[in-house]
Each structure stands twice: as C-alpha cells, then as structure tokens.
Design a protein around this motif. Structure first.
Motif, PDB file in Angstrom:
ATOM      1  N   ASN A 151     -78.321 -18.433 -34.037  1.00  0.00           N
ATOM      2  CA  ASN A 151     -77.112 -19.146 -33.617  1.00  0.00           C
ATOM      3  C   ASN A 151     -76.076 -18.262 -32.935  1.00  0.00           C
ATOM      4  OD1 ASN A 151     -78.041 -21.658 -34.661  1.00  0.00           O
ATOM      5  ND2 ASN A 151     -77.504 -20.903 -36.719  1.00  0.00           N
ATOM      6  N   LEU A 152     -76.559 -17.235 -32.259  1.00  0.00           N
ATOM      7  CA  LEU A 152     -75.680 -16.410 -31.432  1.00  0.00           C
ATOM      8  C   LEU A 152     -76.106 -16.638 -29.985  1.00  0.00           C
ATOM      9  CD1 LEU A 152     -75.923 -13.069 -33.478  1.00  0.00           C
ATOM     10  CD2 LEU A 152     -74.279 -14.936 -33.783  1.00  0.00           C
ATOM     11  N   SER A 153     -75.227 -16.333 -29.039  1.00  0.00           N
ATOM     12  CA  SER A 153     -75.646 -16.569 -27.653  1.00  0.00           C
ATOM     13  C   SER A 153     -75.740 -15.252 -26.893  1.00  0.00           C
ATOM     14  CB  SER A 153     -74.672 -17.525 -26.966  1.00  0.00           C
ATOM     15  OG  SER A 153     -73.395 -16.959 -26.916  1.00  0.00           O
ATOM     16  N   ALA A 154     -76.767 -15.158 -26.066  1.00  0.00           N
ATOM     17  CA  ALA A 154     -76.967 -13.952 -25.271  1.00  0.00           C
ATOM     18  C   ALA A 154     -76.339 -14.170 -23.897  1.00  0.00           C
ATOM     19  CB  ALA A 154     -78.456 -13.674 -25.130  1.00  0.00           C
ATOM     20  N   ILE A 155     -75.676 -13.144 -23.410  1.00  0.00           N
ATOM     21  CA  ILE A 155     -75.100 -13.215 -22.069  1.00  0.00           C
ATOM     22  C   ILE A 155     -76.175 -12.787 -21.077  1.00  0.00           C
ATOM     23  CG2 ILE A 155     -73.376 -12.135 -20.563  1.00  0.00           C
ATOM     24  CD1 ILE A 155     -71.558 -12.037 -23.082  1.00  0.00           C
ATOM     25  N   ASP A 156     -76.372 -13.587 -20.027  1.00  0.00           N
ATOM     26  CA  ASP A 156     -77.395 -13.253 -19.028  1.00  0.00           C
ATOM     27  C   ASP A 156     -77.168 -11.840 -18.513  1.00  0.00           C
ATOM     28  OD1 ASP A 156     -78.824 -15.546 -19.164  1.00  0.00           O
ATOM     29  OD2 ASP A 156     -77.786 -16.520 -17.488  1.00  0.00           O
ATOM     30  N   SER A 157     -78.241 -11.062 -18.450  1.00  0.00           N
ATOM     31  CA  SER A 157     -78.110  -9.649 -18.099  1.00  0.00           C
ATOM     32  C   SER A 157     -78.998  -9.287 -16.921  1.00  0.00           C
ATOM     33  CB  SER A 157     -78.498  -8.791 -19.306  1.00  0.00           C
ATOM     34  OG  SER A 157     -78.636  -7.437 -18.912  1.00  0.00           O
ATOM     35  N   ALA A 158     -78.468  -8.434 -16.051  1.00  0.00           N
ATOM     36  CA  ALA A 158     -79.248  -7.883 -14.947  1.00  0.00           C
ATOM     37  C   ALA A 158     -79.591  -6.426 -15.220  1.00  0.00           C
ATOM     38  CB  ALA A 158     -78.459  -8.008 -13.645  1.00  0.00           C
ATOM     39  N   ASN A 192     -80.865  -3.264 -18.455  1.00  0.00           N
ATOM     40  CA  ASN A 192     -81.905  -3.085 -19.480  1.00  0.00           C
ATOM     41  C   ASN A 192     -81.321  -3.212 -20.884  1.00  0.00           C
ATOM     42  OD1 ASN A 192     -80.546  -0.701 -19.731  1.00  0.00           O
ATOM     43  ND2 ASN A 192     -82.370   0.600 -19.829  1.00  0.00           N
ATOM     44  N   PHE A 193     -80.371  -4.102 -21.012  1.00  0.00           N
ATOM     45  CA  PHE A 193     -79.779  -4.393 -22.322  1.00  0.00           C
ATOM     46  C   PHE A 193     -79.235  -5.812 -22.273  1.00  0.00           C
ATOM     47  CE2 PHE A 193     -76.543  -2.580 -19.600  1.00  0.00           C
ATOM     48  CZ  PHE A 193     -75.517  -3.506 -19.704  1.00  0.00           C
ATOM     49  N   VAL A 194     -78.936  -6.352 -23.440  1.00  0.00           N
ATOM     50  CA  VAL A 194     -78.358  -7.684 -23.509  1.00  0.00           C
ATOM     51  C   VAL A 194     -77.146  -7.637 -24.429  1.00  0.00           C
ATOM     52  CG1 VAL A 194     -78.756 -10.086 -24.196  1.00  0.00           C
ATOM     53  CG2 VAL A 194     -80.611  -8.772 -23.140  1.00  0.00           C
ATOM     54  N   ALA A 195     -76.031  -8.160 -23.945  1.00  0.00           N
ATOM     55  CA  ALA A 195     -74.860  -8.322 -24.803  1.00  0.00           C
ATOM     56  C   ALA A 195     -75.007  -9.653 -25.525  1.00  0.00           C
ATOM     57  CB  ALA A 195     -73.578  -8.291 -23.973  1.00  0.00           C
ATOM     58  N   ILE A 196     -74.938  -9.589 -26.845  1.00  0.00           N
ATOM     59  CA  ILE A 196     -75.048 -10.796 -27.664  1.00  0.00           C
ATOM     60  C   ILE A 196     -73.660 -11.172 -28.163  1.00  0.00           C
ATOM     61  CG2 ILE A 196     -76.009 -11.765 -29.789  1.00  0.00           C
ATOM     62  CD1 ILE A 196     -78.405  -9.929 -29.483  1.00  0.00           C
ATOM     63  N   ASP A 197     -73.249 -12.362 -27.771  1.00  0.00           N
ATOM     64  CA  ASP A 197     -71.930 -12.856 -28.163  1.00  0.00           C
ATOM     65  C   ASP A 197     -72.012 -13.338 -29.606  1.00  0.00           C
ATOM     66  OD1 ASP A 197     -69.577 -14.241 -28.541  1.00  0.00           O
ATOM     67  OD2 ASP A 197     -69.600 -15.173 -26.547  1.00  0.00           O
ATOM     68  N   CYS A 198     -71.274 -12.670 -30.505  1.00  0.00           N
ATOM     69  CA  CYS A 198     -71.352 -13.022 -31.926  1.00  0.00           C
ATOM     70  C   CYS A 198     -70.393 -14.158 -32.278  1.00  0.00           C
ATOM     71  CB  CYS A 198     -71.068 -11.799 -32.793  1.00  0.00           C
ATOM     72  SG  CYS A 198     -72.197 -10.449 -32.450  1.00  0.00           S
ATOM     73  N   GLY A 199     -69.641 -14.637 -31.293  1.00  0.00           N
ATOM     74  CA  GLY A 199     -68.846 -15.851 -31.477  1.00  0.00           C
ATOM     75  C   GLY A 199     -67.576 -15.656 -32.290  1.00  0.00           C
ATOM     76  N   ARG A 200     -67.296 -14.434 -32.701  1.00  0.00           N
ATOM     77  CA  ARG A 200     -66.082 -14.193 -33.493  1.00  0.00           C
ATOM     78  C   ARG A 200     -65.321 -13.043 -32.847  1.00  0.00           C
ATOM     79  NH1 ARG A 200     -67.813 -15.445 -39.042  1.00  0.00           N
ATOM     80  NH2 ARG A 200     -65.913 -14.419 -39.777  1.00  0.00           N
ATOM     81  N   ASP A 201     -64.524 -12.318 -33.616  1.00  0.00           N
ATOM     82  CA  ASP A 201     -63.721 -11.249 -33.021  1.00  0.00           C
ATOM     83  C   ASP A 201     -64.435  -9.885 -33.103  1.00  0.00           C
ATOM     84  OD1 ASP A 201     -63.577 -10.639 -35.671  1.00  0.00           O
ATOM     85  OD2 ASP A 201     -61.398 -10.846 -35.851  1.00  0.00           O
TER      86      ASP A 201
END
Ligand SMILES: *Cc1c(COP(=O)(O)O)cnc(C)c1O
Length: 372
Positions: free
Chosen positions: A295-302, A304-313
């Motif tokens: 239930n976390l969202s990944a930010i589309d990445s161009a 070799n890593f992915v920022a995962i939005d944890c939805g909080r602060d």
C-alpha cells in the motif's frame, strides 16, 4: 608549540562532514554487514565481462601513470556521441568534474542555483569555493528548470545545477521540454546538466549535444549504467573553449589507467549495456510491485532506483528506513521535505529484492504497532 597552520578562511568555516555516509561506515557503526546493499544506486549487475577482462589485463601496467589526455577513451567517446574529441573532458567521475566547475566559475559570494534537496555533492564544491547556494523547490517531484533559470536571472547568478533524470526522485524531463526551456537560458549563465542516469532513461530524454553552446555542460559517468562506480570515470561534453578551461585546473594525472581501459571496453560493449538496461527495467517494475503490495506508491523512475512514497512525513520514512537498516537492508532517502516522505531503493538482483520484499512488511508492521 604556539599556534597552528591556518586554513583559508572559507575552508576554516566549513564543517567536516560527508554528503553520504557510505555503507561500509554504516556497517562498522552497526556492528553487522548489510544483507542487501541497495541504497547507493550502484549497479549490482556490474561492468561488461569484456571491461573486466580489459581491466584484469591492464593491472600489471599499473606502475605506469594513466594517459593524462585520456586520448583513447576520449576519441571513442567522441565517435560514440558524434562530436569532436575537443568537446569532451574525462575526469574522476561527475563528482570530480563538478568540483572543477565550481573552481572555474565561483568567486566568494557568487550566487549558485540548485534545487532544494537535489544531489548534494555539488553543494559541497560550492561551499568550498565560497559560493552562495540558493535553492528552488521541486515541482511535483521534478526539478523545476524554469524556476531555476528565473532565479538565476533575479539573483544575478551565472551557475545552475540541474540533474536529468533527477536523483533522489528518479523523475525526468523529455528532451523537447528541456530544449524549449534551455532556449531561454541567458548566454552568460552556465547550466550544468548532470545526466548520470541518462542511459537508463526513456529514449528522447537527452537533447542532442549542442557543441556550439558555451553555456551548457553535459555530465556523464561510467558509474551507473556501465557499472563502474569504483573505477571513478566520468566525462563532460560541451563547447570546445569551455572544455579546454578544465585543463587550467584539473588533476591531469588523476585517472587510474586500469579504469581508463575498463571504461573504453565498457563503452565498446553496447550489447551488454542493452542487457543491463533491460535488467534495470525489470528491477524497477518489481520494486514498484513490492511497494504497491504494501500500500505504498512508487514514483515512476528513469534511473536505477525507485523512490517509494510512504504517504506520510519525513519522520515516518526515516523510521521505516531505520527498521529496514536493522533488518540488514541498506537503502537511503531524500534529505529534505517534501521529497523526504519517500525512501529510495536501488535496482538490484532478484535475491536482494526477495530480502527487501520480506523485510518491508515486517518493518511497516512494527511501525504500525509502535504508533498504535
Ligand atoms: C551517482 C551520481 C553522481 C556521481 O557520479 P560519479 O561519476 O560516480 O562521480 C553524480 N550525479 C548524480 C545525480 C548521481 O546520482
């Protein structure tokens, strides 16, 4: 003894810190080794086997200095990019080359423009030159080149740093978007366009290299897609006179000859690069799947890593990072709000991702229980 050597006043005033605490240093502090090293955007798939062989063969010659002109590598890069060797300078990674730019461009008090929370190594070089670093917030998780240029105008700055794709978010601008903004760049403002991840970005992300334009420098590296971070090979492309300025200040014998040979062989193995790009794609997709399953969202990445939005602060993301660290998973996260609501996971092997997939729900559950 009375007194001690006095540093230059600009340096005296600086803190002794590092932009990133390395995983080895963290392991020494923690007292255990990480099970998954997926935080430093290293390329776990490594360099081309041909590059490895070339470097192995070059090791006995390491008693010789490297060629200070990087002639072979520079000529191969020129052919690869369809530009002249005079439009390229090879250096000790993008990090090293950015240091040279800072020395070339900044006088004490010069205003220098970057994004708030962007790749921090540049900022170190700015501080060491006595520059006055000014920041522009990200817009929708992307670095905002229009506003960077606007601030350069209003603050009378002659230097902008901008990464495409960006680190730490992995977001990017298309070549067309970039070109139209770059056309508004004042002639006397130098744009440092850091393209560390460009080989991993969708086609039409990199504008053609315009060697007639003195006010854009393009930075590339063998550290990411080519898998040679420890080799320390980067290069900068631009207009010939601007490129020649690096000769005034660079460390002419700074390149390791083993790395020079390795980078050349890596460049010549574009089939292997294509294979890595497809592995990176798969790994990015799986990181996204793992995030979504939790239930976390990944930010589309161009990149070799992915920022995962944890939805909080930022505090929440930091606690999650600590939980993962204590389970032996090395990751990093953006340093400033609002990007610091994310954790950043580097692409890696399936085995690494199995460990991450196992650790993430455990860590999230622990945080849930702690806050209940
Ligand atoms: C990793 C990274 C670098 C470092 O490149 P080197 O060639 O290894 O010095 C530079 N810029 C960005 C944006 C990066 O993410």
């Amino acid at each position: 003894m009375t007194g001690k050597p006095r540093l230059a006043s600009i340096i005296e005033a600086l803190p002794s810190t590092v932009p990133f605490v390395g995983p080895e240093a963290q392991e020494r502090q923690l007292g255990f080794n990480f099970k998954a090293r997926i935080g430093a955007n290293e390329n776990v798939f490594g360099p081309s086997p041909k590059a490895i062989r070339a470097m192995q063969n070059a090791v006995p010659d390491v008693w010789q200095y490297g060629d200070p002109e990087n002639y072979d590598l520079k000529n191969a890069l020129a052919a690869h990019h369809g530009i002249a060797p005079e439009n390229i300078m090879v250096g000790e990674g993008i990090d090293g080359l950015l240091g040279y730019v800072a020395r070339m461009m900044i006088e004490p008090g010069s205003a220098v423009i970057t994004s708030k929370g962007a790749y921090p190594t540049f900022n170190y070089h700015v501080a060491a030159s006595g520059g006055n670093l000014l920041t522009v917030p990200y817009r929708q998780d992307r670095e905002d080149l229009e506003s960077l240029i606007a601030m350069a105008r209003s603050e009378n700055s002659k230097l902008i740093y901008f990464a495409n794709p960006d680190n730490p978010m992995g977001t990017w601008w298309s070549a067309d978007e970039l070109n139209s903004v770059i056309s508004t760049l004042p002639d006397d403002v130098l744009l440092c366009l850091d393209e560390a991840y460009i080989e991993l970005a969708p086609e039409n992300t990199a504008p053609p290299v315009d060697t007639d334009r003195p006010n854009v420098l393009r930075f590339r590296t063998f550290s990411k897609a080519y898998g040679m971070a420890g080799g320390r090979v980067g290069y900068v492309m631009g207009e010939a006179q601007m490129i020649k300025n690096f000769d005034k200040i660079r460390n002419h014998f700074g390149m390791c000859r083993v790395s020079q040979v390795g980078a050349l062989a890596a460049l010549q193995d574009q089939d292997y690069l294509a294979q890595v790009i497809s592995q990176v794609n798969q790994s990015r997709n799986r990181i996204k799947d793992i995030a979504e399953k939790n239930n976390l969202s990944a930010i589309d990445s161009a990149a070799n890593f992915v920022a995962i939005d944890c939805g909080r602060d930022g505090d929440f993301a930091m606690s999650l990072l600590s939980e993962l660290t204590s389970q032996g998973i090395f990751i990093r996260m953006p340093g400033v709000a609002p990007q610091n609501r994310c954790i950043r996971v580097s692409v890696c092997t399936e085995e690494d991702l199995d460990l991450f997939e196992e650790a993430l729900p455990v860590a999230l559950e622990k945080l849930r229980r702690n806050s209940a």
